[in-house]
Design an enzyme around this catalytic site. Sequence first.
Site, mmCIF file in Angstrom:
data_model
loop_
_atom_site.group_PDB
_atom_site.id
_atom_site.type_symbol
_atom_site.label_atom_id
_atom_site.label_comp_id
_atom_site.label_asym_id
_atom_site.label_seq_id
_atom_site.Cartn_x
_atom_site.Cartn_y
_atom_site.Cartn_z
ATOM 1 N N GLY A 48 51.483 26.453 45.432
ATOM 2 C CA GLY A 48 52.264 27.618 44.438
ATOM 3 C C GLY A 48 51.924 27.535 43.215
ATOM 4 O O GLY A 48 52.043 28.673 42.586
ATOM 5 N N GLY A 49 51.192 26.420 42.754
ATOM 6 C CA GLY A 49 50.579 26.739 41.483
ATOM 7 C C GLY A 49 51.593 26.732 40.141
ATOM 8 O O GLY A 49 52.749 26.723 40.240
ATOM 9 N N CYS A 51 52.783 29.758 38.803
ATOM 10 C CA CYS A 51 53.729 30.858 39.170
ATOM 11 C C CYS A 51 54.845 30.220 39.782
ATOM 12 O O CYS A 51 56.139 30.499 39.266
ATOM 13 C CB CYS A 51 53.171 31.837 40.147
ATOM 14 S SG CYS A 51 54.365 33.315 40.519
ATOM 15 N N GLY A 217 53.732 33.479 19.323
ATOM 16 C CA GLY A 217 53.198 34.208 20.290
ATOM 17 C C GLY A 217 54.161 35.141 20.728
ATOM 18 O O GLY A 217 55.127 34.914 21.585
ATOM 19 N N GLY A 219 53.556 37.537 22.996
ATOM 20 C CA GLY A 219 53.280 38.315 24.362
ATOM 21 C C GLY A 219 54.222 38.066 25.508
ATOM 22 O O GLY A 219 55.311 37.756 25.069
ATOM 23 N N GLU A 240 54.117 36.613 15.703
ATOM 24 C CA GLU A 240 53.101 37.329 16.289
ATOM 25 C C GLU A 240 52.309 37.744 15.262
ATOM 26 O O GLU A 240 52.370 38.528 14.363
ATOM 27 C CB GLU A 240 53.519 38.520 17.152
ATOM 28 C CG GLU A 240 52.617 39.562 17.794
ATOM 29 C CD GLU A 240 51.629 38.757 18.706
ATOM 30 O OE1 GLU A 240 51.786 38.080 19.321
ATOM 31 O OE2 GLU A 240 50.295 38.875 18.510
ATOM 32 N N ARG A 309 46.702 32.006 27.633
ATOM 33 C CA ARG A 309 46.181 30.846 28.596
ATOM 34 C C ARG A 309 44.665 30.799 28.690
ATOM 35 O O ARG A 309 44.128 31.890 28.469
ATOM 36 C CB ARG A 309 47.115 31.291 29.973
ATOM 37 C CG ARG A 309 48.428 31.080 29.835
ATOM 38 C CD ARG A 309 49.213 31.401 31.051
ATOM 39 N NE ARG A 309 49.111 30.327 32.332
ATOM 40 C CZ ARG A 309 49.437 29.181 32.401
ATOM 41 N NH1 ARG A 309 50.465 28.704 31.593
ATOM 42 N NH2 ARG A 309 48.954 28.481 33.465
ATOM 43 N N ASP A 351 43.895 33.723 37.770
ATOM 44 C CA ASP A 351 43.583 33.739 36.439
ATOM 45 C C ASP A 351 42.110 33.428 35.798
ATOM 46 O O ASP A 351 42.211 33.404 34.656
ATOM 47 C CB ASP A 351 44.504 32.696 35.712
ATOM 48 C CG ASP A 351 46.116 33.256 35.966
ATOM 49 O OD1 ASP A 351 46.629 34.323 36.181
ATOM 50 O OD2 ASP A 351 47.163 32.524 35.177
ATOM 51 N N HIS A 485 72.389 59.924 41.515
ATOM 52 C CA HIS A 485 73.441 60.075 40.320
ATOM 53 C C HIS A 485 74.459 59.248 40.417
ATOM 54 O O HIS A 485 75.086 59.176 41.357
ATOM 55 C CB HIS A 485 73.504 61.420 39.851
ATOM 56 C CG HIS A 485 74.481 61.556 38.786
ATOM 57 N ND1 HIS A 485 74.362 61.770 37.399
ATOM 58 C CD2 HIS A 485 75.915 61.821 38.660
ATOM 59 C CE1 HIS A 485 75.243 61.699 36.609
ATOM 60 N NE2 HIS A 485 76.366 61.860 37.469
#
Length: 507
Positions: A48-49, A51, A217, A219, A240, A309, A351, A485
Amino acid sequence: MNTRGVNTQATDTADVIVIGGGTGGYSTALRAAALGLDVVLVERDRIGGTCLHRGCIPSKAMLHAAELVDGIAEARERWGVKATLDSVDWAALVATRDDIVARNHKGVEAHLAHAGVRVVRGSARLTGARTVRVEGAGSTPEARADSTLGAHAGSTPGAQSPSVPGVYDFTARRGIVLATGSRPRVLPGLEPDGRRVVTSDDALFAPGLPASVLVLGGGAIGVEYASFHRSMGAEVTLVEAADRIVPLEDGDVSRHLTRGLKKRGIDVQAGARLLDAEVLENGVRARVRTVRGETRTVEAERLLVAVGRVPVTEGLDLAAAGLTTDERGFVVPADWNRLRTAAPGIHVVGDLLPPPALGLAHASFAEGLLVAETLAGLRPAPVDYAAVPRVTYSSPQTASVGLSETEARARGREVEVNTMPLTAVAKGMVHGGGGMVKVVAEAGGGQVLGVHLVGPNVSEMIAESQLIVGWDAEPSDVARHVHAHPTLSEAVGEVFLTLAGRGLHQQ
Ligand code: FAD
């Protein structure tokens, strides 16, 4: 095997060996197994790491709780609901969050077992372009418990996940997939101590909620944590260095997000630099140079460092396969269409990939599918990164797909832009809190190049826009279709109507 029951050396083969069991690695393994390949998936920690255990899922669970807290204030202040917030029981919140993570973890393990993926626990390194050595190997407890499913129909007769710790050498018949992911970037002189100076990993397992936080940071990760802590009642400063937060997004997204965060009482300092930080007994004292050149002292219980990262390749021995990383640590594919490295047979996902890959879990799913199908001999379409949505799950949220206005112009496109505040539609007024829709299209009714949203629930609204951008649609294609709507996504429909020359509520 030696007398202590430790396997000193064993060898095995598989069609595909995947190193790393995060979203990139396990999606590769699942798809490859579904296509009939015999797959070994090596994971040294938990399937699963990032995430599942330290990223998307726990953070979004916490942000859901934050939305509930914000809802109490909105109920009281806007809707006459006489509700007050008693307190937030951090331990209970963590228990619910961790239960969601644990159930997902179990689910992924079960999928892998059911698919016949041989999950091997241990640290893997390359020993050649086709060979991998795993140390500390052993199958996961889940795989052992379900050993009837653990053996794949196409694997070596009798082959199962190794269940004895030791050293295993594997040879890949078709290919090796590198999926070892990333970890938080650490700044020199600002090493996390897990208490006062923390990363996004540490923030999950902190003993309690801080009364004040300085987030370094702006982000997506920094903004989400700033937003979460503000909802939980903390004083939050967000620093930032770039001249705007979420600097990779369209300028209007940054502007609307900044406005929304400031309205909630977050001190947003863009174009600012952290000069130094001193760790005190009860927190940190930091000096920040603001965009105006003033030096401000910020004291906070916690300094959360979210400055990006870095890819994880230590111990992987890329050199054994003749591979290197670039200067930022990424593994650069020689063939982006197949995500194949310079070593034939070695692919890379997740990544570990440099931009234009996005460092996002859903992008890594797409990369996993692509690599697995390639290894199975199919010819899948390359990942179209321009059509992958990007979301920040703060309050307000941002969601976008495709090019920003500046990027589109920089590429020499003649563009037409239409923007609409969410409060221009009734549902936007119901929600309150602002937000906007911005569409960038080629001038003269041409292709839609980018869609940019800020506001409540826009993470759920971006799906239609990713199809619009991915299918190279034009505003007139979208304008033919009717939006329900009253909904927030009506604003998206309205902007496309306007771009198609059929605007109803705006010209
Ligand atoms: P990882 O998930 O990092 O997995 C790599 C795995 O490889 C790890 O389990 C590691 O133990 C294992 N490993 C490493 N080296 C070895 C070795 N030598 N041998 C064996 N195993 C090894 N993305 C989104 O799309 N949506 C979000 O909302 C989102 N939120 C996030 C929030 C936070 C706080 C963070 C930190 C990230 C978030 N992300 C989000 C990004 C997302 O988590 C990553 O893009 C994704 O996890 C990358 O997957 P991966 O498979 O490349 O790597």
